[in-house]
Design an enzyme around this catalytic site. Structure first.
Site, PDB file in Angstrom:
ATOM      1  N   HIS A 259       0.875  -1.177   0.000  1.00 22.64           N
ATOM      2  CA  HIS A 259       0.000   0.000   0.000  1.00 22.64           C
ATOM      3  C   HIS A 259       0.907   1.220   0.000  1.00 22.64           C
ATOM      4  O   HIS A 259       1.641   1.462   0.956  1.00 22.64           O
ATOM      5  CB  HIS A 259      -0.894  -0.040   1.245  1.00 22.64           C
ATOM      6  CG  HIS A 259      -2.094   0.831   1.155  1.00 22.64           C
ATOM      7  ND1 HIS A 259      -3.229   0.472   0.468  1.00 22.64           N
ATOM      8  CD2 HIS A 259      -2.345   2.063   1.663  1.00 22.64           C
ATOM      9  CE1 HIS A 259      -4.130   1.434   0.565  1.00 22.64           C
ATOM     10  NE2 HIS A 259      -3.617   2.408   1.285  1.00 22.64           N
TER      11      HIS A 259
ATOM     12  N   LYS B  78     -10.686   5.588  -3.813  1.00 27.28           N
ATOM     13  CA  LYS B  78      -9.735   6.680  -3.527  1.00 27.28           C
ATOM     14  C   LYS B  78      -8.399   6.214  -4.092  1.00 27.28           C
ATOM     15  O   LYS B  78      -7.981   5.081  -3.835  1.00 27.28           O
ATOM     16  CB  LYS B  78      -9.703   6.873  -2.018  1.00 27.28           C
ATOM     17  CG  LYS B  78      -8.472   7.469  -1.409  1.00 27.28           C
ATOM     18  CD  LYS B  78      -8.846   8.035  -0.036  1.00 27.28           C
ATOM     19  CE  LYS B  78      -7.656   8.077   0.906  1.00 27.28           C
ATOM     20  NZ  LYS B  78      -7.981   8.782   2.155  1.00 27.28           N
TER      21      LYS B  78
ATOM     22  N   LYS C 185      -4.365   6.722  -4.374  1.00 23.09           N
ATOM     23  CA  LYS C 185      -3.257   7.383  -3.689  1.00 23.09           C
ATOM     24  C   LYS C 185      -2.284   7.902  -4.745  1.00 23.09           C
ATOM     25  O   LYS C 185      -1.813   7.126  -5.598  1.00 23.09           O
ATOM     26  CB  LYS C 185      -2.542   6.392  -2.755  1.00 23.09           C
ATOM     27  CG  LYS C 185      -3.457   5.740  -1.727  1.00 23.09           C
ATOM     28  CD  LYS C 185      -4.122   6.729  -0.795  1.00 23.09           C
ATOM     29  CE  LYS C 185      -3.228   7.075   0.375  1.00 23.09           C
ATOM     30  NZ  LYS C 185      -3.974   7.868   1.380  1.00 23.09           N
TER      31      LYS C 185
ATOM     32  N   ASP D  93      -6.117  11.170  -3.363  1.00 23.03           N
ATOM     33  CA  ASP D  93      -5.452  11.560  -2.106  1.00 23.03           C
ATOM     34  C   ASP D  93      -3.969  11.754  -2.388  1.00 23.03           C
ATOM     35  O   ASP D  93      -3.246  10.789  -2.648  1.00 23.03           O
ATOM     36  CB  ASP D  93      -5.664  10.493  -1.020  1.00 23.03           C
ATOM     37  CG  ASP D  93      -5.149  10.966   0.342  1.00 23.03           C
ATOM     38  OD1 ASP D  93      -4.620  12.095   0.415  1.00 23.03           O
ATOM     39  OD2 ASP D  93      -5.284  10.208   1.324  1.00 23.03           O
TER      40      ASP D  93
ATOM     41  N   GLU E  13      -7.862  15.227  -1.906  1.00 21.76           N
ATOM     42  CA  GLU E  13      -7.545  15.171  -0.466  1.00 21.76           C
ATOM     43  C   GLU E  13      -6.114  15.644  -0.220  1.00 21.76           C
ATOM     44  O   GLU E  13      -5.170  15.132  -0.832  1.00 21.76           O
ATOM     45  CB  GLU E  13      -7.737  13.719   0.011  1.00 21.76           C
ATOM     46  CG  GLU E  13      -7.440  13.505   1.470  1.00 21.76           C
ATOM     47  CD  GLU E  13      -7.837  12.103   1.940  1.00 21.76           C
ATOM     48  OE1 GLU E  13      -8.574  11.394   1.210  1.00 21.76           O
ATOM     49  OE2 GLU E  13      -7.394  11.711   3.033  1.00 21.76           O
TER      50      GLU E  13
ATOM     51  N   ASP F 123      -7.013  16.648   5.446  1.00 23.55           N
ATOM     52  CA  ASP F 123      -6.804  15.425   6.231  1.00 23.55           C
ATOM     53  C   ASP F 123      -5.687  15.696   7.236  1.00 23.55           C
ATOM     54  O   ASP F 123      -5.952  16.146   8.357  1.00 23.55           O
ATOM     55  CB  ASP F 123      -6.495  14.242   5.301  1.00 23.55           C
ATOM     56  CG  ASP F 123      -6.353  12.933   6.064  1.00 23.55           C
ATOM     57  OD1 ASP F 123      -6.727  12.905   7.256  1.00 23.55           O
ATOM     58  OD2 ASP F 123      -5.846  11.935   5.509  1.00 23.55           O
TER      59      ASP F 123
ATOM     60  N   LYS G 103     -10.731  11.373  11.872  1.00 24.12           N
ATOM     61  CA  LYS G 103     -10.066  10.126  12.272  1.00 24.12           C
ATOM     62  C   LYS G 103      -9.788  10.172  13.772  1.00 24.12           C
ATOM     63  O   LYS G 103      -9.268  11.182  14.269  1.00 24.12           O
ATOM     64  CB  LYS G 103      -8.718   9.962  11.555  1.00 24.12           C
ATOM     65  CG  LYS G 103      -8.829   9.851  10.061  1.00 24.12           C
ATOM     66  CD  LYS G 103      -7.480   9.701   9.362  1.00 24.12           C
ATOM     67  CE  LYS G 103      -7.731   9.644   7.856  1.00 24.12           C
ATOM     68  NZ  LYS G 103      -6.528   9.666   7.047  1.00 24.12           N
TER      69      LYS G 103
ATOM     70  N   GLU H  87     -14.256   5.465   4.711  1.00 21.74           N
ATOM     71  CA  GLU H  87     -13.318   4.639   3.939  1.00 21.74           C
ATOM     72  C   GLU H  87     -12.764   3.492   4.789  1.00 21.74           C
ATOM     73  O   GLU H  87     -11.600   3.124   4.626  1.00 21.74           O
ATOM     74  CB  GLU H  87     -12.187   5.519   3.402  1.00 21.74           C
ATOM     75  CG  GLU H  87     -11.424   6.197   4.521  1.00 21.74           C
ATOM     76  CD  GLU H  87     -10.218   7.016   4.067  1.00 21.74           C
ATOM     77  OE1 GLU H  87     -10.171   7.469   2.923  1.00 21.74           O
ATOM     78  OE2 GLU H  87      -9.319   7.190   4.915  1.00 21.74           O
TER      79      GLU H  87
HETATM   80  C1  MUC Z   1      -4.819   8.861   4.424  1.00 22.57           C
HETATM   81  O1  MUC Z   1      -4.010   9.730   4.207  1.00 22.57           O
HETATM   82  O2  MUC Z   1      -5.989   9.071   4.140  1.00 22.57           O
HETATM   83  C2  MUC Z   1      -6.274   6.145   4.532  1.00 22.57           C
HETATM   84  C3  MUC Z   1      -6.539   5.405   3.445  1.00 22.57           C
HETATM   85  C4  MUC Z   1      -5.348   5.224   2.770  1.00 22.57           C
HETATM   86  O3  MUC Z   1      -5.163   4.619   1.742  1.00 22.57           O
HETATM   87  O4  MUC Z   1      -4.374   5.890   3.409  1.00 22.57           O
HETATM   88  C5  MUC Z   1      -4.878   6.333   4.637  1.00 22.57           C
HETATM   89  C6  MUC Z   1      -4.335   7.615   5.106  1.00 22.57           C
HETATM   90 MG    MG Z   2      -5.522  11.155   3.466  1.00 16.18          MG
END
Ligand code: MUC
Ligand code: MG
Length: 389
Positions: free
Chosen positions: A37, A182, A184, A213, A239, A264, A288, A342
């Site tokens: 991840h 989402k 990354k 994100d 994000e 975030d 969170k 999420e």
């Molecule tokens: C974040 O920055 O949102 C949450 C889901 C993901 O893939 O990373 C986290 C942290």
């Molecule tokens: Mg994030």
């Protein structure tokens, strides 16, 4: 007419006294993930948690979890620091306090240590779990009551290998678990990021919701240049593109972006939430426990954001079903949760840490209904995942 107090075997003061916190233990768990991840500033093949166990005088035990993402890189807290601060400062501050006095417990934790939100949130969750088990009530009952029993749920695509990501997304849609994604970004150069998004937009069914994100990975100039490309790809939410401290830059971008921006990493405390909302640094806020420190603080932050006209999004840090259940309990009580949540963490682990995992159906995650957090850690699994040195 005065209704006589009902006689119960245990009066309220006894109940309160019996919830005095007797013992707290914290263990570090390393749980493998099903795939790598990747984020702009880290990548994980194992999730690290601090698993907390709290015992009341009445013998009831509650559990909580603090998640991190790749050491102290997503935020300043690592599992090693979380465990050390719980063992040395936070746990001693709670011993003897009635566990049902949740806000008093938060005050004690804040007096014992500055920030350390993730460590505090694991203790907050364990107290809610033990209190709920004592009262035989779900934690939502003493967080204001649930207004929803299921939440629309988002999956994160983060291997960086677009062919794998398309397959993964299609499998999640076919299983009717997730149809909102989402992506990354920020770990490759921007051209690679945009090609990846373009491929996902082409290969996924028309209208699939895609959130980007960036985890603080782009500059304001990058954003100004590439916002039109993100708009052309029909990205529904961006994000935290900029550094967490750069509220002014986020506010300038929010003015020119047709896609809503979400804060975030920029908002942990109620004061940061106020600043973000007051300066217009994003019209959506990700909530969170690991950022806000307790269920009550999360509700306060949500209230500030709501008052400032921001929409709310239920964020995660790849928690197992234990940590996710604590979030779902609080999210279930928020009057408004426009973007759903999420909490896909339990399904990215090679094996969950609890006896019965959260249930995902029809693109929603169900809020557990049992006492406390409604999930029970599996001692054999936690023993197997415990870091040994
Ligand atoms: C974040 O920055 O949102 C949450 C889901 C993901 O893939 O990373 C986290 C942290
Ligand atoms: Mg994030």
């Amino acid at each position: 007419m005065v209704v006589p107090a009902q006689s119960t075997p245990e009066t309220a003061p006894d109940l309160i006294r019996d919830t005095a916190i007797r013992e707290i233990q914290a263990k570090i768990l390393n749980v493998p993930t099903t795939r790598r991840h990747k984020l702009s500033n880290t990548a994980v093949t194992h999730q690290n948690y601090v698993h907390v166990q709290v015992r009341f005088d009445n013998g009831v035990i509650g559990h909580g979890e603090a998640a991190t993402l790749g050491g102290p890189r997503w935020s300043e807290e690592s599992v090693e620091a979380i465990k050390a601060n719980i063992d040395t400062y936070l746990a001693p501050a709670l011993i003897g306090t009635p566990g049902c006095h949740l806000e008093a417990a938060n005050l004690r934790l804040d007096a014992a240590a500055k920030r350390n939100a993730s460590a505090k949130s694991a203790l907050s969750a364990a107290l809610m779990d033990a209190l709920g088990r004592t009262l035989d009530l779900p934690a939502t009952a003493f967080l204001g009551g649930a207004v929803r029993d299921r939440i629309s749920v988002i999956w994160a695509l983060a291997s960086g290998d677009v062919i794998q990501e398309v397959e993964e997304a299609k499998a999640k849609i076919a299983a009717r678990q997730f149809n909102r994604f989402k992506i990354k970004l920020g770990f490759a150069d921007i051209h690679t990021d945009l090609r990846r998004l373009d491929r996902l937009r082409t290969e996924l069914p028309e209208g699939t919701e895609i959130i980007a994100d960036i985890n603080q990975g782009w500059s304001e100039a990058d954003c100004r240049k590439w916002l039109p490309s993100l708009e052309a790809l029909d990205i529904s939410l961006i994000e935290q593109p900029l550094d967490a401290g750069n509220m002014a830059g986020m506010a300038r971008l929010a003015k020119i972006s047709r896609i809503p921006l979400m804060l975030d990493e920029g908002v942990f405390t109620p004061q940061e939430a106020f600043h973000g909302a007051a300066t217009g640094a994003g019209s959506v806020l990700s909530l969170k426990l690991c950022k806000h420190g307790s269920a009550q603080a999360l509700q306060r932050v949500a209230g500030i954001a709501f008052a400032g006209g921001q929409e709310l999004y239920g964020g995660c840090l790849l928690e197992s079903s234990l940590g996710a259940a604590a979030h779902l309990a609080v999210f279930a009580t928020l009057p408004s949760l426009t973007w759903g949540c999420e909490h896909f963490g339990p399904l990215i682990l090679s094996e969950d840490t609890v006896e019965a995992s959260l249930i995902y159906e029809d693109f929603h995650v169900l809020v557990p209904q049992g006492p406390g957090l409604g999930v029970t850690p599996d001692p054999a699994k936690t023993a197997r995942f415990e870091r040994k040195n």
